[in-house]
Write an enzyme that holds these catalytic residues in place. Structure first.
Site, PDB file in Angstrom:
ATOM      1  N   ASP A  91     -49.833  80.944 -59.868  1.00 31.13           N
ATOM      2  CA  ASP A  91     -50.140  80.449 -60.722  1.00 31.13           C
ATOM      3  C   ASP A  91     -50.704  81.076 -62.036  1.00 31.13           C
ATOM      4  O   ASP A  91     -50.871  80.181 -63.065  1.00 31.13           O
ATOM      5  CB  ASP A  91     -50.848  79.982 -59.780  1.00 31.13           C
ATOM      6  N   VAL A  92     -51.255  82.489 -62.004  1.00 33.48           N
ATOM      7  CA  VAL A  92     -51.078  82.724 -62.728  1.00 33.48           C
ATOM      8  C   VAL A  92     -50.581  82.965 -64.460  1.00 33.48           C
ATOM      9  O   VAL A  92     -50.701  82.433 -64.918  1.00 33.48           O
ATOM     10  CB  VAL A  92     -52.124  83.854 -62.734  1.00 33.48           C
TER      11      VAL A  92
END
Lengths: 407, 407
Positions: free
Chosen positions: A162-163
């Site tokens: 996600d990051v």
């Protein structure tokens, strides 16, 4: 507003981590990022952890520096207003960032009828069209089966994909925006979370190692691969991570511990060239056997004193509380952090992007209250009068702050 | 050359993962990224894993789509040539990306004398000025002590902070480049790897949870926090990750497993509201107790068949070999991958960025041979004649391919 992207405006219709963090990165770089949510908030509005009053610390942390607009996105009027905001004029505007299916009303083709040079960034789950989130993508990457000591998969807790996806979305927007200013053409950019993960596994050489050497990297606990590095337990129960990825760093360990003579015996003992990363990797268990008693006899302050200025590459393990309470790098002593007033929460440490621009940048900002900017944004961008806004508000097409749902 | 950054040129003087992956991202987006190395290669040239002939698969995987130039960077003439390449004219050029100390000769101020609008991105270790790498930054973040089942820290194997730092460098370049085209001014941008990690911990709400609630998230194995999710062992020894982050996904598990009635008993049993993420998180051990026998009685193909089209959010665990051999998303069936001829290695699966641009992009490319482009780049950018190049070559100031060192 300051920062390198101070003239940029984009609209975000998003939830969870990846897309919101992409928008937040651009907002922290100075862009006017307008997050549009359904009235009451999207599915992530009450995600854990929560503050005592129920405000989501998750949402507040992932949506800093944005403006918040609430529209009845399940109605034709709400969708019409959202499209008008997305397609509002301005050569530095005309961008939509989303990870939500728009049910047709915010497809690229529909929006492009209103603004031909639209840039649309769309995050999806898996490249095969199925739903996927960080956890179900991560299980496919090979990393959980190579993490820990083996026997069972270990998920990393950091939502790393996600990051990375958020940062790819920021990069993708800026690349497409650059191309648009050169050619006048907008485009749709699709990013699959699964592709973020698999491209990364490939870029780090794991796929090549299997293909070329038939080798699957096994779990090795906290050992560094291909060089010397491992964690050590200290006398006071603290732990440190010690590494050497150059000969200079290796000699620094030698010197700072005073174990030069004994470490020099390991080359002949293990029949390796201790002057190479590979040799030290092969001999790592013998090296650790020599170093363990040295660390076990010392406290963290003693190790810190011994390593200060020595060139040894190391770091202490901290839990989240130790990080907050003991590490000045996670405090206002570090200019990427500042105390802000977060609505519903109170004083809070907030961060901006870690990039430090010599010509100045936007300071750390709180997240908005849900719907905080509905009126000002509709007035500014669409030229609505106060009476027009009031009518939309009274008929439930828009909402200001105070209509936050609790799930 | 194609892709959204097809007119961009930048110079990279780098090693290891973060800075090279930042340059690679820009190269894969179409930019002409010229990596300058010392003759024989930088410290990462022979990093593990290696191909049978000694070529580093690590280097080859992290430097795809770039051009490679080798200069004697320890000599005034080599440094002069490097500065000339960094500062060569062109409104889409004039950028240096580096994580190496330049010993003065490539400081911002020195370079800005040759090109006033220079953009320089500099990656450093820790914001406090000490050396740091992914491992020694990671130990400080709190994640290793929250990973696994507790009792000892578990490092994640993915170099997540390096990956994020690379993407921040790409984002930072594009933001500074955008500002430069508006104002005519270049700038130095500094990125500390420690700030990448700490900003991320902050953005994910961990610092806020400590500050506001005094809570340190404990290690929970492979359980998802704040909603339902965990790994399950199957009959054939394979494992899967199962999640539900919405009521719809939770009902899909109900339906696909046929366990609706028994799962409905858990709400009263555990005294929680099973219609909420928080309730299902609190009751997760009871949920798993009901689901475990269902999974233990089924093979991966059986689970796949049961979940197909069901809306269940899940993924199987794969090791790196299973990923390469069984997952079509990590093959040429996926357009972000292609077979390329990698010098020193042979046919290899290479990736481009996971972003898919509707208007086209650069295909997956191999990494260059070390020094492959020294002559063409010096000729093109500095206008050197063949005789001038020959003289520099013969005096050891520059090197073409074939001078790769082995460490």
């Amino acid at each position: 507003m300051t920062g390198p992207l101070a003239d940029v405006r984009l609209v975000e219709v998003s939830a969870f981590i990846a897309a919101p963090s992409g928008g937040m990165t651009l907002a922290q770089l100075g862009a006017d990022v307008i997050r549009i949510d359904p009235i009451g908030g999207n599915i992530d509005i009450a995600r854990w952890p929560l503050a005592p009053d129920g405000t989501s610390l998750y949402w507040a942390s992932l949506n800093k520096a944005k403006r918040s607009v609430c529209l009845a996105l399940n109605t034709p009027q709400g969708q019409e207003l959202a499209r008008a905001l997305i397609c509002a004029p301005g050569e530095d505007a005309g961008t939509l960032l989303t990870n939500l299916p728009g049910s047709g009303w915010m497809d690229y083709d529909t929006l492009a009828k209103q603004r031909a040079d639209l840039i649309m960034l769309r995050l999806i789950g898996s490249s095969d069209g199925t739903a996927a989130i960080d956890y179900t993508v991560n299980s496919a990457t090979g990393f959980p089966l190579a993490t820990g000591r083996g026997g069972e998969p270990v998920n990393h807790v950091l939502p790393a994909w996600d990051v990375a996806a958020g940062l790819y979305l920021a990069t993708g927007f800026l690349a497409a925006d650059r191309a648009r200013r050169r050619t006048g053409r907008g485009q749709e950019i699709t990013l699959a979370l699964s592709d973020v993960a698999l491209a990364t596994v490939s870029s780090l050489g794991y796929l090549a190692d299997v293909r070329v050497n038939g080798v699957v990297r096994p779990p090795m606990g906290n050992d560094l691969y291909g060089a010397f590095g491992r964690d050590f337990l200290l006398k006071d129960g603290r732990r440190i991570m010690l590494c050497a990825i150059s000969n200079r760093q290796w000699r620094a360990i030698d010197k700072a511990t005073g174990l030069t003579e004994r470490l020099a015996m390991i080359g002949p003992l293990m029949d390796v060239d201790m002057g190479t990363e590979g040799g030290r990797f092969a001999a790592r268990h013998a090296i650790c056997a020599v170093l363990e008693p040295w660390f076990a006899a010392r406290t963290l302050p003693e190790v810190r004193a011994a390593f200060e200025g020595s060139g040894v590459l190391w770091g202490s393990y901290q839990d989240f509380r130790q990080l907050v309470e003991e590490d000045p790098r996670a405090s206002t002593a570090n200019p990427i952090f500042a105390e802000v007033e977060q609505p519903g929460v109170g004083r809070l440490l907030a961060n901006t992007v870690p990039l430090r621009f010599d010509l100045g940048q936007r300071p750390p900002m709180p997240a908005p209250r849900l719907g905080e900017h509905t009126e000002v944004v509709l007035t500014e961008l669409l030229g609505l009068s106060s009476a027009q806004y009031g009518k939309l508000h009274d008929t439930g097409v828009v909402a200001g702050p105070g209509a936050q749902g609790r799930r």
